[in-house]
Design a protein around this motif. Structure first.
Motif, PDB file in Angstrom:
ATOM      1  N   CYS A 172      16.419 -76.703 126.438  1.00 37.57           N
ATOM      2  CA  CYS A 172      15.394 -76.752 125.389  1.00 37.57           C
ATOM      3  C   CYS A 172      14.161 -77.419 125.990  1.00 37.57           C
ATOM      4  N   PRO A 173      13.250 -76.636 126.565  1.00 34.27           N
ATOM      5  CA  PRO A 173      12.119 -77.210 127.307  1.00 34.27           C
ATOM      6  C   PRO A 173      11.107 -77.955 126.461  1.00 34.27           C
ATOM      7  N   PHE A 174      11.262 -77.912 125.124  1.00 29.37           N
ATOM      8  CA  PHE A 174      10.308 -78.618 124.273  1.00 29.37           C
ATOM      9  C   PHE A 174      10.992 -79.688 123.425  1.00 29.37           C
ATOM     10  N   ASN A 175      12.146 -80.155 123.853  1.00 27.13           N
ATOM     11  CA  ASN A 175      12.819 -81.222 123.120  1.00 27.13           C
ATOM     12  C   ASN A 175      12.104 -82.555 123.313  1.00 27.13           C
ATOM     13  N   ALA A 177      24.610 -68.320 128.015  1.00 24.36           N
ATOM     14  CA  ALA A 177      23.666 -67.537 128.818  1.00 24.36           C
ATOM     15  C   ALA A 177      22.828 -66.621 127.934  1.00 24.36           C
ATOM     16  N   LEU A 178      23.470 -65.993 126.960  1.00 29.92           N
ATOM     17  CA  LEU A 178      22.757 -65.119 126.033  1.00 29.92           C
ATOM     18  C   LEU A 178      21.711 -65.913 125.262  1.00 29.92           C
ATOM     19  N   ARG A 179      22.105 -67.035 124.755  1.00 32.97           N
ATOM     20  CA  ARG A 179      21.192 -67.910 124.013  1.00 32.97           C
ATOM     21  C   ARG A 179      20.022 -68.350 124.889  1.00 32.97           C
ATOM     22  N   ASP A 180      20.303 -68.723 126.128  1.00 31.01           N
ATOM     23  CA  ASP A 180      19.246 -69.194 127.028  1.00 31.01           C
ATOM     24  C   ASP A 180      18.253 -68.085 127.360  1.00 31.01           C
ATOM     25  N   ARG A 181      18.723 -66.842 127.449  1.00 29.99           N
ATOM     26  CA  ARG A 181      17.814 -65.712 127.685  1.00 29.99           C
ATOM     27  C   ARG A 181      16.820 -65.597 126.537  1.00 29.99           C
ATOM     28  N   VAL A 182      17.291 -65.849 125.313  1.00 29.68           N
ATOM     29  CA  VAL A 182      16.393 -65.782 124.154  1.00 29.68           C
ATOM     30  C   VAL A 182      15.424 -66.965 124.157  1.00 29.68           C
ATOM     31  N   VAL A 183      15.878 -68.131 124.608  1.00 28.94           N
ATOM     32  CA  VAL A 183      14.966 -69.266 124.733  1.00 28.94           C
ATOM     33  C   VAL A 183      13.839 -68.936 125.714  1.00 28.94           C
ATOM     34  N   THR A 184      14.182 -68.320 126.830  1.00 22.92           N
ATOM     35  CA  THR A 184      13.164 -67.927 127.807  1.00 22.92           C
ATOM     36  C   THR A 184      12.159 -66.958 127.192  1.00 22.92           C
ATOM     37  N   LEU A 185      12.650 -65.986 126.434  1.00 19.36           N
ATOM     38  CA  LEU A 185      11.751 -65.082 125.725  1.00 19.36           C
ATOM     39  C   LEU A 185      10.865 -65.858 124.767  1.00 19.36           C
ATOM     40  N   PRO A 203      18.759 -67.216 134.346  1.00 17.64           N
ATOM     41  CA  PRO A 203      17.315 -67.238 134.608  1.00 17.64           C
ATOM     42  C   PRO A 203      16.608 -65.906 134.374  1.00 17.64           C
ATOM     43  N   SER A 204      17.332 -64.858 134.031  1.00 19.32           N
ATOM     44  CA  SER A 204      16.722 -63.539 133.896  1.00 19.32           C
ATOM     45  C   SER A 204      15.683 -63.511 132.769  1.00 19.32           C
ATOM     46  N   VAL A 205      14.596 -62.766 133.004  1.00 20.03           N
ATOM     47  CA  VAL A 205      13.573 -62.568 131.976  1.00 20.03           C
ATOM     48  C   VAL A 205      13.667 -61.160 131.388  1.00 20.03           C
ATOM     49  N   GLU A 206      14.653 -60.399 131.787  1.00 22.24           N
ATOM     50  CA  GLU A 206      14.826 -59.039 131.282  1.00 22.24           C
ATOM     51  C   GLU A 206      15.373 -59.069 129.853  1.00 22.24           C
ATOM     52  N   PRO A 207      15.071 -58.046 129.070  1.00 22.70           N
ATOM     53  CA  PRO A 207      15.608 -57.980 127.704  1.00 22.70           C
ATOM     54  C   PRO A 207      17.135 -57.959 127.709  1.00 22.70           C
ATOM     55  N   LEU A 208      17.719 -58.577 126.714  1.00 22.90           N
ATOM     56  CA  LEU A 208      19.163 -58.491 126.562  1.00 22.90           C
ATOM     57  C   LEU A 208      19.559 -57.065 126.186  1.00 22.90           C
ATOM     58  N   PRO A 209      20.715 -56.584 126.630  1.00 22.01           N
ATOM     59  CA  PRO A 209      21.154 -55.221 126.299  1.00 22.01           C
ATOM     60  C   PRO A 209      21.729 -55.147 124.882  1.00 22.01           C
ATOM     61  N   TRP A 232      13.501 -55.225 120.602  1.00 25.84           N
ATOM     62  CA  TRP A 232      12.085 -55.127 120.248  1.00 25.84           C
ATOM     63  C   TRP A 232      11.356 -56.462 120.398  1.00 25.84           C
ATOM     64  N   TRP A 233      12.090 -57.578 120.420  1.00 25.14           N
ATOM     65  CA  TRP A 233      11.429 -58.872 120.640  1.00 25.14           C
ATOM     66  C   TRP A 233      10.720 -58.866 121.987  1.00 25.14           C
ATOM     67  N   TRP A 234      11.379 -58.378 123.022  1.00 24.29           N
ATOM     68  CA  TRP A 234      10.792 -58.365 124.365  1.00 24.29           C
ATOM     69  C   TRP A 234       9.603 -57.408 124.439  1.00 24.29           C
ATOM     70  N   GLN A 235       9.639 -56.351 123.644  1.00 29.65           N
ATOM     71  CA  GLN A 235       8.531 -55.392 123.657  1.00 29.65           C
ATOM     72  C   GLN A 235       7.223 -56.020 123.206  1.00 29.65           C
ATOM     73  N   GLN A 236       7.298 -57.102 122.431  1.00 28.01           N
ATOM     74  CA  GLN A 236       6.082 -57.756 121.948  1.00 28.01           C
ATOM     75  C   GLN A 236       5.321 -58.454 123.060  1.00 28.01           C
TER      76      GLN A 236
END
Length: 367
Positions: free
Chosen positions: A23-26, A273-281, A348-354, A360-364
């Motif tokens: 959580c980079p903004f804690n 890992a799934l949760r962290d990918r969304v945090v990165t997004l 660490p991936s910045v790719e959209p989750l499958p 559509w979140w990543w498309q924004q």
């Protein structure tokens, strides 16, 4: 103190030591009037007699709803925060009462319809008499007097969305269905009451983002992403509280365990890992939106960060989760998960989750 296990139940399927949180903004913030909020909220609870006995009262207060409000809204208006805190205590009491009675989907839908109309039109007489109905009438009347018409509309839509999600989840449990990951991801923000909570965050913080901005695709994607992160964290913190349920609770860990044919303990790193990918997004999209944000949108973006970070700190300390009822006769004051933090995402991936429902979140990012 670490979580207290053992008076009943089986050993935890995922263990008591939770993975480190990214959580980079804690900032570990809390409202300076937190103690006052708790005292006033409990006085309201006792005056209306929401809990039938001392044991239920102890578990109700173990939700630490005032602490939740004070951590996700660290700078808000006290009176608005008090009303939100009382709504949360009431909702926990109602939810726990339904859970203990094994409410069916039909019962929940009927109750939800009555509750929504009672909120939208106080005095409708749709709820059976009793302390919970009296408390709801009080909350609804004060809410209508506190919120602006736009906020009130968001509030009622938030409740409707929340109860819609709860009905969907109850129907799955009733049928013994563990949802697929895509279905789960599409609905989890509703089950968590995302829009209900954020309406109060905005009201207490005095945030007024115009509707055409608030409901734009990029801002809604960021809002949903925040709700999903909070929901993932809730699924981890509440896992041991619900691991005695049959069929298994439809949470992220169990959904992944079924999908991947593994144990919940083995699914936990995947969930993290799934949760962290969304945090990165979230971080990337939030920075993008902040570039051209006016004051109100900038404050909204900051409030979402407070919600995510404050929710983690709250769950870590709430006896409802750190000394769960299926393991203890009474909540243990001071119980904590003693969580740790990490500086980088576990994935660490910045790719959209499958996951099509949320891709559509990543498309924004390119909108």
């Amino acid at each position: 103190m670490p979580p207290v296990y053992a008076q009943k139940g089986a050993p935890s399927r995922i263990g008591w030591q939770l993975p480190s949180f990214y959580c980079p903004f804690n900032e570990n913030l809390i409202h300076p009037k937190a103690a006052e909020l708790e005292e006033r909220a409990i006085a309201w609870i006792d005056a209306l007699g929401i809990y039938p006995d001392a044991t239920e009262r102890a578990w109700g207060l173990a939700t630490h709803s005032a602490d939740f409000t004070s951590r996700i809204i660290p700078y808000g208006d006290v009176e608005t925060m008090l009303l939100f805190t009382q709504w949360n205590y009431w909702a926990f009491a109602t939810d726990d009462g339904q859970a203990s009675g094994s409410a069916s989907t039909a019962d929940l839908v009927d109750h939800s319809a009555r509750l929504i109309r009672a909120v939208e039109a106080p005095g409708s007489g749709l709820l059976p008499p009793g302390p919970h109905a009296a408390a709801l009438e009080d909350l609804a009347a004060r809410t209508r007097a506190t919120l602006t018409p736009f906020q009130l509309r968001r509030f009622t839509e938030g409740i409707r969305d929340w109860l819609f999600g709860e009905s969907w989840q109850t129907s799955n449990s009733e049928r013994g269905v563990m949802p697929q990951l895509n279905d789960f991801a599409a609905m989890r923000m509703s089950v968590n009451g995302t829009r209900f909570t954020l309406t109060w965050c905005d009201a207490a913080n005095g945030i007024d983002v115009p509707a055409d901005v608030l409901y734009s695709a990029p801002v809604q994607a960021l809002t949903d992403a925040a709700g999903f992160i909070v929901s993932c964290d809730n699924d981890v913190f509440s896992y041991n509280k619900d691991d005695d349920l049959e069929p298994w609770e439809p949470n992220l860990i169990n959904v992944l365990a079924q999908q991947n044919g593994c144990t919940p303990g083995e699914a936990l790193p995947t969930a993290t890992a799934l949760r962290d990918r969304v945090v990165t997004l979230f971080v990337r999209l939030r920075e993008l939106l902040a570039r051209d944000a006016d004051e109100q949108l900038a404050r909204y973006l900051r409030s979402l960060e407070h919600w995510i970070a404050g929710d983690i700190e709250y769950h870590n300390r709430a006896p409802r989760y750190a000394s769960p009822r299926n393991c203890n006769e009474l909540p243990v004051q001071g119980a904590s998960y003693d969580i740790t933090w990490r500086d980088t995402p576990s994935d660490p991936s910045v790719e959209p989750l499958p996951i099509p429902a949320i891709a559509w979140w990543w498309q924004q990012l390119d909108a």
